[in-house]
Design a protein around this motif. Structure first.
Motif, mmCIF file in Angstrom:
data_model
loop_
_atom_site.group_PDB
_atom_site.id
_atom_site.type_symbol
_atom_site.label_atom_id
_atom_site.label_comp_id
_atom_site.label_asym_id
_atom_site.label_seq_id
_atom_site.Cartn_x
_atom_site.Cartn_y
_atom_site.Cartn_z
ATOM 1 N N UNK A 129 -1.767 1.707 8.538
ATOM 2 C CA UNK A 129 -2.717 2.492 7.754
ATOM 3 C C UNK A 129 -1.991 3.429 6.816
ATOM 4 N N UNK A 130 -0.865 3.969 7.261
ATOM 5 C CA UNK A 130 -0.059 4.855 6.426
ATOM 6 C C UNK A 130 0.522 4.155 5.216
ATOM 7 N N UNK A 131 0.878 2.887 5.373
ATOM 8 C CA UNK A 131 1.398 2.106 4.244
ATOM 9 C C UNK A 131 0.337 2.033 3.158
ATOM 10 N N UNK A 132 -0.875 1.689 3.572
ATOM 11 C CA UNK A 132 -1.937 1.532 2.588
ATOM 12 C C UNK A 132 -2.353 2.866 1.991
ATOM 13 N N UNK A 133 -2.333 3.910 2.780
ATOM 14 C CA UNK A 133 -2.643 5.241 2.246
ATOM 15 C C UNK A 133 -1.590 5.658 1.229
ATOM 16 N N UNK A 134 -0.332 5.353 1.510
ATOM 17 C CA UNK A 134 0.751 5.682 0.586
ATOM 18 C C UNK A 134 0.615 4.882 -0.707
ATOM 19 N N UNK A 135 0.323 3.588 -0.590
ATOM 20 C CA UNK A 135 0.154 2.753 -1.785
ATOM 21 C C UNK A 135 -1.082 3.188 -2.573
ATOM 22 N N UNK A 136 -2.139 3.565 -1.873
ATOM 23 C CA UNK A 136 -3.352 4.055 -2.528
ATOM 24 C C UNK A 136 -3.049 5.317 -3.326
ATOM 25 N N UNK A 137 -2.316 6.227 -2.728
ATOM 26 C CA UNK A 137 -1.959 7.465 -3.421
ATOM 27 C C UNK A 137 -1.121 7.177 -4.662
#
Length: 158
Positions: A129-137
């Protein structure tokens, strides 16, 4: 990739999906660069294509390391003007100008944001989930930069 719902994947599968997303974005930009003849429009598209390559490379490195580099350094979404909802989504032509290239790039970034938002929501609480949150940001940061450029050059104040 619009069929992903609130589902989470293994770390490897999640990263592979993100790599595919970045590759598709790069290919869209590359196709647009091959069409457009105006130098300014091509430069905007090239910069956006390089961003996609940077994302892809970062994701591929995370496959090697088994985790996303950088930890939670940038996981907060950046507010945007949502110009993608206002600007018409059009295919680019040989005579497309800078304004059309920016609008095209804004729509592509919006698509990436939608993808990473769905994935981040589906994997909330899981390690990936952190990967996707980082990419989203990161994608929202790119969208904001494109929107700021559009605003500066094409939106006049009343």
């Amino acid at each position: 990739m619009s069929d992903q719902g609130a589902v989470c994947y293994t770390f490897e599968a999640a990263v592979e999906m993100a790599i595919k997303m970045e590759e598709e974005g790069f290919r869209h930009y590359l196709d647009a660069i091959r069409k457009v003849k105006l130098k300014g429009a091509r430069e905007i598209l090239k910069e956006a294509a390089v961003d996609e390559l940077d994302h892809k490379c970062s994701l591929e490195k995370s496959l090697l390391e088994g985790q996303m580099a950088g930890g939670d350094a940038l996981t907060r979404q950046i507010p945007t003007m949502n110009l993608g909802y206002v600007l018409a989504k059009k295919e680019l032509r040989a005579d497309s100008d800078t304004r059309e290239a920016l609008a095209y790039a804004i729509h592509l970034e919006k698509g990436s944001i939608d993808f990473y938002k769905r994935m981040a929501d589906g994997c909330a609480g899981a390690p990936m989930g952190g990967i996707f949150a980082q990419m989203l940001a990161d994608e929202t940061k790119h969208l904001q930069q494109l929107e700021d450029m559009y605003e500066e050059h094409f939106m006049t104040e009343n």
